[in-house]
Write a protein that holds these residues in place. Structure first.
Motif: not given
Length: 507
Positions: A51, A78-79, A82
Motif C-alpha cells: 500500500r 492485490d495491494h 486496493s
C-alpha cells in the motif's frame, strides 16, 4: 513559482500533480486527486509495503499501472489495486506493458509497469532500454523471489535454471539509473522513495524488485500517510550563466543571418517554454531536428521545417547550412539525425546548448548552466534579426497537391497523408511507428496543441502499439492517431481489445 512534473513543460496531467517551489528552495510534490484523497493509514492493511508503494505512485501523478500478473507479483498487485486512485491495466505481454508505460510517461511525466521475476523482467527489458534512450522517468517494478530464498542455492522457476538471483538485476543496471532490491522491510521505505525520487530527478527509468512475501506484511515505517517528497531543484551556477549568456549574445548579435534549431533534449531539460521565448524575441528562422518533432511549435511564423541534412524539409537545409551562426538547443547528432554524419555544419559557427552545458563555437564551454535558464536569459539579450527568415521566404515555393487517385487506381501514400493532414488538430496526438511511419509522419504539419511522439533514438519496432495505449490513458483529452505498422509486424487481436476495453480514442 510552479514547476510542473512532466516530460514537456506544456503537459497537463489529469491529476494536476505539480511540484511547487517554496522559498526554501525545496521542491515538494503534492497530490490533488479528482475524487478521493489519500487517508492516513490507521489499519493494519494500510500499513503494508504494497500500500505504501501504491500511495507513492499516486502521489507522483501515476493513476494507471501497466503489467502482466505472475506468481511472484500477485500479492503485490492485490495491494496496488486496493488503492482507489490506481488502476492496473493488464497487457498481452511484458514488453507491451513497458511500451505502454513509456507512452504514458510522455504526456504525464512519469509512468510505471509491474512484471514478474526474470521471465517478466527480461521481457520488459527492451522497453526500459527504449525509455532510457528517450530520457523518460519510468518505474519498473518486479515481483522478486521470496526473501527467505536469498542466500540459498535453490533454483527457481521462471529463471534460466541457475541458483543466481542477480541475473535480472545485472541486466537492468545498464538501462536504469537506480536499482533497488527490496528483500527486507527495514530499509524498504527508504529504497522505494530513493528509487522514485531518482527517476524524477534524472528523468530516467529505475528498477524496484520487491520480494514476493513482503507486500502484505505490516511495518511501522508504513503506518502513516507518506510525507510528500522533497526534491532539491537543480539550479544554474549564476556566474556561469551570466558568462554564457554574455558570450552567446555577443556571438549571435554580430552574425548577419543566424538561425536556431530545436533538438530532442528540450524535453528532458524542460526548456520548451524558454525555447519559445527565444523564438519570439530573436526573429531568427527556426528549424527542428527530426527527433524533436512535436517539441517545437510548428505554427510559429518563423518556423521553416525539419532540418535533416539532405532529406530536410524543402529549403530548410539551405537556410540552416548557409547561416553564419546557428544555435542548437538539445541536439543529438547520431547517424540517423545527421544522415550518416553528412550535415554541412561548421563547429566554429555553432552554439550547442545541452541540458546543463553550453559550448560556443571553438571557444569556451560553460558547465552547470541549465538550458531553460540560459535560453530565457539569452532571449532578453538578442537583437531582433529576421534576415534568415526573410531569405527563406524569398526562396520558398509552396507545396503542390498530389494528383487525385483515379477509380480502381492503387491508393498512393501522398494522397493518403493529404487526408490524414486534415484529421490532425489541437485535439489529436500522433504516435508514429519506427520505419515508414517515421518518414511519412515527419511531413505532417502539426497545428498548435497537437501531440506528437515517436522513438527515433532507439527505434524499437512494435513500440507504437503499447505506447498508444499508454499515451491515450494519460492524455484523456486527446484523440490518438496511431501509425502502428511499418510492414514488419502485425497488431494482435488482444492488443486491439485491450485498447478498446480501456476506452481508447484511437485510429
Amino acid at each position: 513559482m510552479d514547476a510542473k512534473i512532466g516530460s514537456i513543460d506544456t503537459c497537463k496531467p489529469t491529476t494536476n500533480n505539480v511540484a511547487t517551489l517554496p522559498t526554501n528552495n525545496t521542491v515538494t510534490i503534492s497530490t490533488h486527486t479528482p475524487s478521493t484523497t489519500i487517508i492516513p493509514c490507521n489499519s493494519t492493511t494500510d500499513s503494508t509495503l504494497g500500500r505504501h508503494l501504491a500511495r507513492r505512485l499516486v502521489q507522483v501523478g501515476i493513476t494507471d499501472v501497466f503489467g502482466v500478473p505472475g506468481d511472484f507479483n500477485l500479492t503485490l498487485l492485490d495491494h496496488l489495486i486496493s488503492e482507489p486512485n490506481l488502476e492496473f491495466i493488464g497487457c498481452c505481454n511484458e514488453l507491451n506493458a513497458g511500451y505502454a508505460a513509456d507512452g504514458y510517461a510522455r504526456p504525464r511525466g512519469v509512468g510505471a509497469c509491474v512484471v514478474t521475476f526474470t521471465v517478466g523482467g527480461l521481457s520488459v527489458l527492451n522497453a526500459i532500454a527504449g525509455a532510457y534512450s528517450e530520457n523518460l522517468p519510468l518505474i519498473c517494478i518486479v515481483g522478486g523471489p521470496n526473501s527467505n530464498d536469498y542466500g540459498t542455492s535453490g533454483v527457481l522457476h521462471h529463471t534460466i535454471g541457475l541458483p543466481d538471483f542477480s541475473q535480472e538485476l545485472r541486466c537492468f543496471q545498464t538501462v536504469t539509473c537506480y536499482q533497488a532490491v527490496v528483500n527486507n522491510l527495514e530499509d524498504a521505505h527508504e529504497m522505494i522513495d530513493t528509487a522514485i525520487s531518482t527517476a524524477l530527478k534524472e528523468s530516467k527509468p529505475v528498477y524496484i524488485s520487491i520480494s514476493c512475501n513482503l507486500p502484505a506484511i505490516p511495518h511501522p515505517t508504513f503506518s502513516r500517510e507518506p510525507v510528500p517528497f522533497s526534491l532539491s531543484p537543480r539550479l544554474s551556477n549564476q556566474m556561469g550563466l551570466e558568462a554564457a549568456v554574455e558570450a552567446a549574445a555577443e556571438f549571435l548579435n554580430k552574425a548577419v543571418k543566424p538561425v536556431v534549431v530545436g533538438g530532442p533534449k528540450l524535453r528532458v531539460a524542460k526548456a520548451s517554454d524558454a525555447f519559445v521565448e527565444l523564438m519570439d524575441a530573436s526573429g531568427y528562422a527556426v528549424a527542428v531536428m527530426p527527433s524533436a518533432k512535436g517539441m517545437v511549435p510548428e505554427h510559429h511564423p518563423h518556423f521553416i521545417g525539419t532540418y535533416w541534412g539532405a532529406v530536410s524539409t524543402a529549403f530548410c537545409a539551405e537556410i540552416v547550412e548557409s547561416a553564419d551562426a546557428y544555435l542548437f538547443a538539445g541536439p543529438i547528432f547520431n547517424d540517423y539525425s545527421s544522415v550518416g554524419y553528412s550535415l554541412l555544419l561548421k563547429k566554429d559557427k555553432a552554439i550547442i546548448v545541452q541540458p546543463d552545458r553550453v559550448t560556443i563555437g571553438n571557444g569556451p564551454a560553460f558547465g552547470c548552466v541549465l538550458m531553460k535558464d540560459f535560453l530565457a536569459a539569452l532571449a532578453k539579450r538578442l537583437k531582433h534579426n529576421p534576415t534568415a527568415h526573410e531569405n527563406y521566404r524569398r526562396i520558398y515555393v509552396p507545396e503542390g497537391h498530389p494528383l487525385k487517385c483515379e477509380p480502381n487506381e492503387a491508393l498512393r501514400v501522398n494522397v493518403l497523408f493529404e487526408h490524414i493532414q486534415r484529421m490532425v488538430s489541437a485535439d489529436t496526438a500522433v504516435i508514429a511507428e519506427t520505419g515508414d511511419s517515421w518518414f511519412n509522419c515527419q511531413k505532417l504539419k502539426l497545428p498548435e496543441g497537437c501531440g506528437y511522439e515517436f522513438q527515433m533514438q532507439y527505434g524499437s519496432i512494435g513500440w507504437s502499439v503499447g505506447a498508444t495505449l499508454g499515451y491515450a490513458q494519460a492524455a484523456r483529452d486527446k484523440r490518438v492517431l496511431a501509425f502502428i505498422g511499418d510492414g514488419s509486424f502485425q497488431v494482435t487481436a488482444q492488443d486491439i481489445s485491450t485498447m478498446l476495453r480501456c476506452g481508447q480514442r484511437t485510429i
